[in-house]
Design a protein around this motif. Structure first.
Motif: not given
Length: 98
Positions: A14, A30-31, A55, A77, A93-94, A97
């Motif tokens: 990443y 993205d995160l 996001g 999240s 994280v996975r 996303l």
């Protein structure tokens, strides 16, 4: 801790960068992985981050229990309690996303 997280994310492929919540404006992420002092600081942090980023958001805190039981966590999240393991972070994280 910040440098360790950046290294873990980088080692996993990443592209990660460090920024303060106020520095998110005008940038595309993205995160966001944010460290929060504890449940009482969640609302202020969420307002600050959400002003610039809609996001996925992962929160880290030494004051949260496992599972993120603080109020006001809608739209978050994952909540990870510190200390955390590399695999725990990467799994969150996975999952966050697309």
């Amino acid at each position: 801790m910040r440098q360790l997280l950046l290294r873990w994310l980088d080692d996993a492929g990443y592209r990660a960068t460090e920024a303060r919540a106020a520095g998110l404006a005008g940038q595309a992420f993205d995160l966001v992985v944010a460290d929060v002092a504890g449940p009482q600081a969640v609302a202020a942090l969420l307002r600050s981050v959400r002003a610039a980023h809609a996001g996925p958001l992962i929160l880290l805190s030494a004051r949260f229990g496992r599972g993120g039981t603080a109020p006001g966590l809608q739209g978050v999240s994952a909540v990870l309690a510190k200390p955390l393991a590399r695999d725990e972070l990467l799994q969150a994280v996975r999952a966050a996303l697309p």
